[in-house]
Design an enzyme around this catalytic site. Structure first.
Site, PDB file in Angstrom:
ATOM      1  CB  CYS A 149      -0.967  -0.011   1.181  1.00  0.00           C
ATOM      2  SG  CYS A 149      -0.207  -0.494   2.728  1.00  0.00           S
ATOM      3  CG  HIS A 242      -0.400   4.509   3.342  1.00  0.00           C
ATOM      4  ND1 HIS A 242      -1.165   4.491   4.476  1.00  0.00           N
ATOM      5  CD2 HIS A 242      -0.029   3.217   3.119  1.00  0.00           C
ATOM      6  CE1 HIS A 242      -1.266   3.245   4.935  1.00  0.00           C
ATOM      7  NE2 HIS A 242      -0.589   2.451   4.119  1.00  0.00           N
TER       8      HIS A 242
END
Ligand code: NAP
Length: 350
Positions: A149, A242
């Site tokens: 990710c 993120h």
């Protein structure tokens, strides 16, 4: 499509599994017909087995569906896997052996030399590895993986720049959301007012996966990109999304304006093919001085676009920028669904 393709979800009760359930609810090509998880969940109705944490309700059709064990006797040919990495390796192999196409989120097979680590905007030609994979492993099915990710945001920004200018060296610091650690993840006591400057195994993934993804397809194999990456990975008190700060050295010097231009104009095969989950544009360049930010920008392109901002000169390397991507959508379930879509469009699911 009148008849949708039935698909199963392995690890359907987890953070990524729930995203699969949510994102597939209205998918025009695929329909979730099978839900599977551990022995803890098998035999229960989905709504009782999972601690649903999404902001939309469990789809009506799946609320009382019984969760099955992760055994390769599901009534579908394609499975999306959000399995914990402690079991994903073996379980996914068993499914591929039994003839299923497995779209995996787990780290276990990402760096295997005969397994595509696919980002459809960057390396669709790496699907050519499936021929070798099947021959070598004698599988009727196949495993295709999507990146970690944190890798995904970084590589979405790096790949177009690598093509245009050549990227020699990169230093990246990540600020990774809590949902990246699954549910329930880290304790609130550990995270409140805090940053944890360690995520086990993450730096190695961020430093190596982009080199495979940006690798050249030559003689039916991948030649890894010649680029060095140094990563610092941190867990922060953010729900989803993120954020990564990146400094890069280029082979051919470029101004921040030229870098912004390449990123903002980037478009690729998924956009050309108008795949249902392909974001348009795949990369959004923002000029605002304090963006991207997780809360405001993670849902760009329904969570599938990477958002890049603060493109400016770097006094040590050449260019600095900030990139944000949604970790459970572009960084997990959405990525695997886009992988399945490009496979369908290119005849790999026939
Ligand atoms: P999670 O919330 O902990 O979910 C794990 C899933 O695996 C659950 O459905 C669980 O089922 C199942 N499972 C655990 N042990 C099992 C076993 N022995 N047999 C069968 N199923 C088992 O984790 P997650 O965050 O969704 O992550 C899933 C995978 O995706 C991991 O490999 C992770 O590294 C990767 N990933 C996560 C993210 C993210 O942002 N979260 C992003 C990219 C990749 P039960 O509920 O029945 O225990």
């Amino acid at each position: 499509m009148a008849n949708k393709i039935p698909v199963g979800i392995l690890g359907a009760t987890g953070a990524v599994g729930q995203r699969f359930v949510q994102l597939l609810e209205h998918h025009p090509w695929f329909e979730t017909t099978e839900l599977a998880a551990s022995d803890r969940s098998a035999g229960k109705a989905y709504q009782d087995a999972t601690n649903w944490r999404q902001y939309t309700p469990i789809p009506d059709s799946l609320q009382t569906q019984v969760v099955k064990p992760c055994e390769p006797n599901l009534d579908c040919k394609i499975v999306f896997s959000g399995l914990d990495s402690s079991v994903a390796g073996e379980v996914e192999e068993a499914f591929a052996q039994a003839g299923y196409i497995v779209l995996s989120n787990s780290k276990n097979h990402r760096m295997d030399e005969d397994v595509p680590l696919l980002v459809p905007e960057i390396n669709p030609e790496h699907l050519g590895l499936l021929k070798t994979q099947r021959q070598r492993r004698n599988w009727a099915g196949a495993i295709v993986t999507n990146p970690n990710c944190s890798t995904i945001g970084l590589v979405m920004a790096l790949a177009p720049l690598h093509r245009a200018f050549g990227v020699k060296r990169v230093i990246v610091s990540t600020m990774q959301a809590l949902s990246g650690a699954g549910y329930p993840g880290l304790s609130a006591i550990d995270m409140l007012g805090n940053v944890i400057p360690y995520i086990g195994g993450e730096e190695d993934k961020v430093e190596t996966e982009p080199l495979k993804i940006m690798g050249a397809w030559q003689h039916d194999a991948i030649q890894f990109a010649d680029c060095k990456i140094s990563a610092h990975t941190n867990r922060v008190f953010v729900e989803d999304g993120h954020l990564e700060t990146v400094s890069l050295e280029l082979e051919k010097k470029a101004t921040p304006e030229e870098v912004a231009d390449v990123l903002a104009n980037f478009s690729a095969l998924p956009q050309e093919l108008k795949l249902p989950t392909a974001p348009i544009p795949p990369i959004i360049v923002t000029a605002e001085r304090d963006r991207p930010q997780p809360r405001f920008d993670r849902d760009a392109g329904k969570g599938m676009s990477a958002v890049v901002g603060r493109i400016r000169p770097c006094p040590v390397f050449d260019i600095r920028l900030v990139v944000l991507s949604h970790n459970t959508i572009r960084g997990a379930a959405g990525a695997a669904i886009l992988n399945a879509e490009i496979m369908k469009a290119q005849g790999y699911l026939d």
